[in-house]
Design an enzyme around this catalytic site. Structure first.
Site, mmCIF file in Angstrom:
data_model
loop_
_atom_site.group_PDB
_atom_site.id
_atom_site.type_symbol
_atom_site.label_atom_id
_atom_site.label_comp_id
_atom_site.label_asym_id
_atom_site.label_seq_id
_atom_site.Cartn_x
_atom_site.Cartn_y
_atom_site.Cartn_z
ATOM 1 N N GLU A 194 -1.163 -2.140 -5.404
ATOM 2 C CA GLU A 194 -2.577 -1.775 -5.286
ATOM 3 C C GLU A 194 -2.688 -0.267 -5.168
ATOM 4 O O GLU A 194 -1.940 0.361 -4.414
ATOM 5 C CB GLU A 194 -3.235 -2.356 -4.020
ATOM 6 C CG GLU A 194 -3.566 -3.820 -4.092
ATOM 7 C CD GLU A 194 -4.264 -4.324 -2.829
ATOM 8 O OE1 GLU A 194 -4.974 -3.543 -2.157
ATOM 9 O OE2 GLU A 194 -4.071 -5.515 -2.520
ATOM 10 N N GLU A 243 -0.164 -7.324 2.518
ATOM 11 C CA GLU A 243 -0.492 -6.502 3.682
ATOM 12 C C GLU A 243 -0.496 -7.276 4.994
ATOM 13 O O GLU A 243 -1.547 -7.435 5.624
ATOM 14 C CB GLU A 243 -1.848 -5.812 3.464
ATOM 15 C CG GLU A 243 -1.860 -4.926 2.227
ATOM 16 C CD GLU A 243 -3.114 -4.042 2.123
ATOM 17 O OE1 GLU A 243 -4.032 -4.207 2.944
ATOM 18 O OE2 GLU A 243 -3.144 -3.188 1.215
HETATM 19 C C1 FCB Z 1 -6.443 -3.554 0.557
HETATM 20 C C2 FCB Z 1 -6.600 -5.023 0.307
HETATM 21 C C3 FCB Z 1 -7.489 -5.339 -0.867
HETATM 22 C C4 FCB Z 1 -8.688 -4.416 -0.921
HETATM 23 C C5 FCB Z 1 -8.246 -2.987 -0.849
HETATM 24 C C6 FCB Z 1 -9.378 -1.997 -0.960
HETATM 25 O O1 FCB Z 1 -6.142 -3.370 1.895
HETATM 26 O O2 FCB Z 1 -5.349 -5.617 0.099
HETATM 27 O O3 FCB Z 1 -7.858 -6.689 -0.756
HETATM 28 O O4 FCB Z 1 -9.562 -4.724 0.084
HETATM 29 O O5 FCB Z 1 -7.572 -2.764 0.365
#
Ligand code: FCB
Length: 497
Positions: A377, A168
């Site tokens: 994620e 990110e």
């Molecule tokens: C993302 C992050 C991860 C975690 C999630 C909830 O932005 O990459 O580390 O904080 O959100």
């Protein structure tokens, strides 16, 4: 969808994800020096309750137990990040062997259990010394990152074959240097744009370094939190708001990564801030180094609208304050209003909307044909609490996961080439500026004792992994859905993670 199509392919990667600073603890052990997150979390007022990652989930000392937990879930992949200051404390020079040894042991444990390691090189923990020397707004940091990438590849390239350069970069650049709600907490729009470019460049230089060291079979990726941005209406001014956010949220990364150039509209939007002369002529070729897979992190979509006075102030309650805070993460788009859609939300205040995941996957299926996709994620925070018998039931999380995995499956049926899914997160952990107040884990962590308890979502996920079919979620018990997050204004972070 037919029953046959509802089974995920047997080659599908089923994983959980974590990040070093969020779980490891052992902040001062083995030669590790502070990262920007150590400095930031130790600065009063920066994190909720002054929480830090000093101990976190103590994963550094509980590695074997945590790998055993994953083996219990039956997952075949694990995404973790390497802490840069643990392996190269000052961000320069030789590696600390003790730091590398930790990751070697972790990877060996994983492989022993048939779990494929997916290694992220940078999940936000820049060595503090590099920040002191200028941080990501400075070009040199990109070169330092490539050197570090080479060190890790030389140490682990014989046993890790899935590599993610950055996690990110939007958060690193725009929350770290723009709004300042993330480390290092700077609030300078131009620094944020420079950081974005140097993160892109760092990715490209690291990709080159990895290619030079790793076997040809290794797969390279990056994890983007592409913002699924929707306009509140079809009015031209709302569509224009959407375009501007899309430019500085998404295309500032995917332009150079996938199209070989920064988008013209972004350069025009930001012309009053910078002439982008920090982009050197060869940089775009470096950044465009081919990827083997694209990692996408998805939590929720955003709805934007052109600013009105009420939006600007957030007074009508429909805006979430991102455009109206003292410091915006949106250079040249800081007047755009972010609307709060009604409906179910997680404990972060983020809307639950799986259609955004389908939209995201179909977007890249069109925009980057032939590039396999990986959900690196996805998950949700809820206010999980152990029952009297110690068990932890999290039906809301199961419903969230079921909805999103159904959307993912629909996207696959519609032609998206998705190779795997990593649930955020394996276990509860340090949620950045929210500290330990937000629990994203499939496994509950009691921070007093560090005891781990798999939640019911962990069992649900294990069944999915075992059968390749989505188990039905629990029926909703009315009254247990959606939470509002009253602290949102204070630590405001975007719904998209
Ligand atoms: C993302 C992050 C991860 C975690 C999630 C909830 O932005 O990459 O580390 O904080 O959100």
């Amino acid at each position: 969808m037919t029953a046959a199509a509802a089974r995920f392919p047997s080659s599908f990667l089923w994983g959980t994800a974590t990040a070093a600073y969020q779980i490891e603890g052992a902040a001062r052990e083995g030669g590790r020096t502070p990262s920007i997150w150590d400095t930031f979390s130790h600065t009063p007022g920066r994190t909720l309750n002054g929480d830090t990652g000093d101990i976190a989930a103590d994963h550094f000392h509980r590695r074997a137990e945590d790998v055993a937990l994953m083996a219990g879930l039956g997952v075949n992949a694990y995404r973790f990040s390497v802490s840069w200051p643990r392996v190269q404390p000052t961000g320069r020079g030789p590696a600390v062997q003790r730091g590398l040894d930790f990751y070697r042991s972790l990877v060996d444990d994983l492989l022993e259990h048939g779990i494929r390691p997916a290694l992220t090189l940078y999940h936000w923990d820049l060595p503090q010394e590099l920040e002191t020397a200028g941080g990501w707004p400075k070009r040199d940091t990109a070169h330092r990152f490539a050197d570090y990438a080479r060190i890790v590849a030389e140490a682990l390239g014989d046993r890790v074959d899935l590599w993610i350069t950055l996690n990110e970069p939007w958060c690193s650049a725009f929350l770290g240097y723009g709004s300042g709600v993330h480390a290092p907490g700077r609030t300078d729009a131009v620094a944020a744009l420079r950081a974005a470019h140097h993160l892109n460049l760092g990715h490209g230089l690291a990709a080159q370094a990895l290619r030079a060291v790793l076997p040809a079979s290794a797969q390279l990726s990056i994890s983007l939190n592409h913002h699924v941005v929707r306009a509140r209406s079809d009015k031209p001014q709302d569509l224009e708001a959407r375009r501007r956010i899309d430019a500085v949220a998404n295309r500032v990364f995917t332009g150079p990564l996938l199209q070989g150039a920064y988008p013209r509209d972004l350069l025009a939007d930001t012309a009053a801030l910078t002439d982008w002369s920090f982009v050197h002529s060869d940089d775009l070729a470096v950044i465009g180094h081919p990827l083997d897979m694209l990692g996408l992190n998805y939590y929720a979509p955003s709805v934007v609208a052109a600013a009105t006075d009420s939006h600007r102030s957030g007074a009508d309650g429909s805006a979430d304050g991102h455009g109206s805070g003292a410091h915006s993460p949106w250079p040249a788009a800081d007047d755009v209003a972010f609307c709060r859609p009604s409906g179910e939300r997680t404990a972060m205040g983020w809307p639950v909307d799986p259609t955004g995941l389908h939209e995201l996957l179909m977007h890249y299926t069109r925009e980057a044909p032939g590039l396999p996709l990986l959900i690196t994620e996805n998950g949700a925070a809820y206010d999980d609490k152990p029952a009297a018998d110690g068990s932890v039931h999290d039906p809301d999380r199961i419903r969230y996961l079921h909805g999103h995995l159904s959307a993912l499956q629909r996207a696959m049926a519609d032609g998206a080439d998705v190779r795997g899914y990593f649930l955020w997160s394996l276990m509860d952990n340090f949620e950045w500026a929210y500290g330990y107040s937000k629990r994203f884990g499939a496994v509950y962590v009691d921070y007093e004792t560090q005891a781990r308890t798999p939640k019911s979502s962990a069992r649900w996920y294990a069944q999915l992994v075992r059968t390749g079919m989505l188990p039905e979620p629990p029926i909703r018990d009315h009254g247990s859905h959606g939470h509002d997050d009253t602290r949102r204004g204070r630590n405001s972070r975007l719904p998209d993670g």
